[in-house]
Scaffold this motif. Sequence first.
Motif, PDB file in Angstrom:
ATOM      1  N   VAL A 197      -1.612  13.598 -12.295  1.00 34.74           N
ATOM      2  CA  VAL A 197      -1.617  13.755 -13.675  1.00 34.74           C
ATOM      3  C   VAL A 197      -3.173  14.317 -14.179  1.00 34.74           C
ATOM      4  N   ILE A 198      -4.393  13.126 -13.110  1.00 32.61           N
ATOM      5  CA  ILE A 198      -5.472  13.924 -13.547  1.00 32.61           C
ATOM      6  C   ILE A 198      -6.331  14.801 -13.117  1.00 32.61           C
ATOM      7  N   ARG A 226      -4.270  17.865 -15.232  1.00 37.42           N
ATOM      8  CA  ARG A 226      -5.163  17.389 -16.618  1.00 37.42           C
ATOM      9  C   ARG A 226      -7.042  18.001 -16.525  1.00 37.42           C
ATOM     10  N   GLU A 227      -7.252  17.616 -14.912  1.00 36.18           N
ATOM     11  CA  GLU A 227      -8.944  18.501 -15.384  1.00 36.18           C
ATOM     12  C   GLU A 227      -8.783  20.138 -15.168  1.00 36.18           C
ATOM     13  N   PRO A 253       1.552   9.554  -7.845  1.00 36.37           N
ATOM     14  CA  PRO A 253       0.976  10.837  -9.514  1.00 36.37           C
ATOM     15  C   PRO A 253       0.396  11.215 -10.481  1.00 36.37           C
ATOM     16  N   LEU A 254      -0.350   9.586 -10.373  1.00 37.88           N
ATOM     17  CA  LEU A 254      -1.610   9.675 -11.712  1.00 37.88           C
ATOM     18  C   LEU A 254      -2.749  10.736 -10.511  1.00 37.88           C
ATOM     19  N   THR A 255      -3.049  10.354  -9.412  1.00 35.25           N
ATOM     20  CA  THR A 255      -4.145  11.483  -9.242  1.00 35.25           C
ATOM     21  C   THR A 255      -3.965  12.989  -9.217  1.00 35.25           C
ATOM     22  N   ILE A 271       3.763   1.108  -1.100  1.00 33.04           N
ATOM     23  CA  ILE A 271       4.649   1.784  -2.586  1.00 33.04           C
ATOM     24  C   ILE A 271       3.549   2.327  -3.518  1.00 33.04           C
ATOM     25  N   MET A 272       3.274   1.580  -3.143  1.00 26.72           N
ATOM     26  CA  MET A 272       1.514   2.137  -4.333  1.00 26.72           C
ATOM     27  C   MET A 272       1.560   3.366  -4.013  1.00 26.72           C
ATOM     28  N   ASN A 273       1.425   4.170  -2.694  1.00 25.55           N
ATOM     29  CA  ASN A 273       0.714   4.938  -3.147  1.00 25.55           C
ATOM     30  C   ASN A 273       1.658   6.183  -3.034  1.00 25.55           C
ATOM     31  N   TYR A 289      -5.599  21.643 -16.505  1.00 26.24           N
ATOM     32  CA  TYR A 289      -5.916  22.220 -18.068  1.00 26.24           C
ATOM     33  C   TYR A 289      -7.075  22.342 -18.588  1.00 26.24           C
ATOM     34  N   THR A 329       0.799  -1.451  -0.514  1.00 29.62           N
ATOM     35  CA  THR A 329      -0.114  -0.177  -0.101  1.00 29.62           C
ATOM     36  C   THR A 329       1.039   1.341  -0.237  1.00 29.62           C
ATOM     37  N   VAL A 379       3.815   5.616  -5.699  1.00 26.59           N
ATOM     38  CA  VAL A 379       4.244   5.265  -7.566  1.00 26.59           C
ATOM     39  C   VAL A 379       3.380   5.260  -8.117  1.00 26.59           C
ATOM     40  N   PHE A 380       1.902   4.954  -7.727  1.00 25.20           N
ATOM     41  CA  PHE A 380       0.779   5.060  -8.482  1.00 25.20           C
ATOM     42  C   PHE A 380      -0.265   6.050  -8.068  1.00 25.20           C
ATOM     43  N   TYR A 381      -0.845   5.779  -6.830  1.00 25.68           N
ATOM     44  CA  TYR A 381      -1.936   7.111  -6.435  1.00 25.68           C
ATOM     45  C   TYR A 381      -1.742   8.383  -6.079  1.00 25.68           C
TER      46      TYR A 381
END
Lengths: 141, 255, 81
Positions: free
Chosen positions: A33-34, A37-38, A29-31, A21-23, A40, A19, A25-27
Amino acid sequence: MFDFDATLPLIAIQFLVLTAIMNVVFYKPLTRVIGEREDYIRSKKNEARERLDKANRLAEQYEQELANTRRQSQGLIADAQAEAQKIATEQVAAAQKEVQGELLQAQQELNQQKQAALGQLEQEVDALSRQILRKLVGATG
Amino acid sequence: MHYSGLLLDMLNGFDPMPLAKLEVGHHLYWRIGDLTIHGQVFLTSWIVIGLLLIASIAATRNAQRVPSGIQNLMEYALEFVRDLTKNQIGEKEYRPWVPFVGTLFLFIFVANWSGALVPWKLIHLPEGELAAPTNDINTTVALALLVSLAYFYAGFKKKGLGYFAKYIQPTPILLPIAILEDFTKPLSLSFRLFGNILADELVVAVLVLLVPLFVPLPVMMLGLFTSAIQALVFATLAAAYIHEALEGHGEEEAH
Amino acid sequence: MDPLVAAASVIAAALAIGLAAIGPGIGQGNASGQAVEGIARQPEAEGKIRGTLLLTLAFMESLTIYGLVIALVLLFANPFA
């Protein structure tokens, strides 16, 4: 089948580490980015809306200007027509007056000449009648 | 505790086919000091974790504004778990719980599907066989206990010791039931997941034992479907328990 | 293993899974029927209804699974063996 042993806590720890690590490398950065984008898209949308507003305003303004110009040009045309009309009437009137004046003058001249001719004629009549008289008196006298 | 099983002996007694063997309760034991652990669970769980991490890193390493390929997939997954958490916990407090609930969902989902899709049986172990990590009661109990800890943590963090007020909230008579609930929650969570996954694998194994070709396929498809639903159910329930701890019994509101 | 315990365990396992299937069967039938009725009334809500239905079906299904777990315990990890 139900043999619990050290697998249980180790799996739990492993899952917590996953959890964490995923926080990272995943949650996160992607949050991000999203979210970016919103943002933008939102800013672009706002910009586009502003531009549309601006374009609409400009179009309205141009339309108004066009209407103004059209009205002005119509006014100009009407003025020019009126002026031309006026000039034409004036000239016609002037020409008529001139013609009438000339007519009057010609009549007057004619009358004068008539008077002159009549006067001359009377003189000649006088002279003739005196000649006739002299001849008649001379012959007898 | 090592039972070789009653049905197992019977079936293996008259079945000479090496294609499928029903094995329940056999494990590949590893010893670390005095501790025994189930090696096959760790092997498959490492593969599942590796898959998740590789997919995440591949998705975020070169994150674009216009997503494509793996990034698209992982963004879909993220939005899915975020919506799931938001629907259960509510708009206000869901944010810090997304990683926990989301990782629960993703881990269980990938683990279940790995059990159904990867032909583990082709890899021979000295003892036991590779299967989905959620096929082992240790994994599901570990996850369920983590959920329990998570909702206790959520309650304490929000209300401090006032969290215990919810045990006697409507009336103190219900105190035993309220305490019992804290035990049944992880129990039902873990048994539901464990039972479903094990049942899927057993049904497939039994059908393969009877008719090795094609006939098990629909059951396998059903297994895939159930696995996905179970992952969803586990994550949804975890989020619902956390929400309950955050809200308390008194101020139940619709979500 | 004592043959009596073996026989009793097999019967108990069969009863556990069989009886545990009755209630959820009825419940799932009810839920699906209501869901179909709901979809017929409001076809535009189909997606939402289907999602909720699948979730509730999974919950009901887990009741049978508990019976199955008991059956599996009796067959593979019999504490009385």
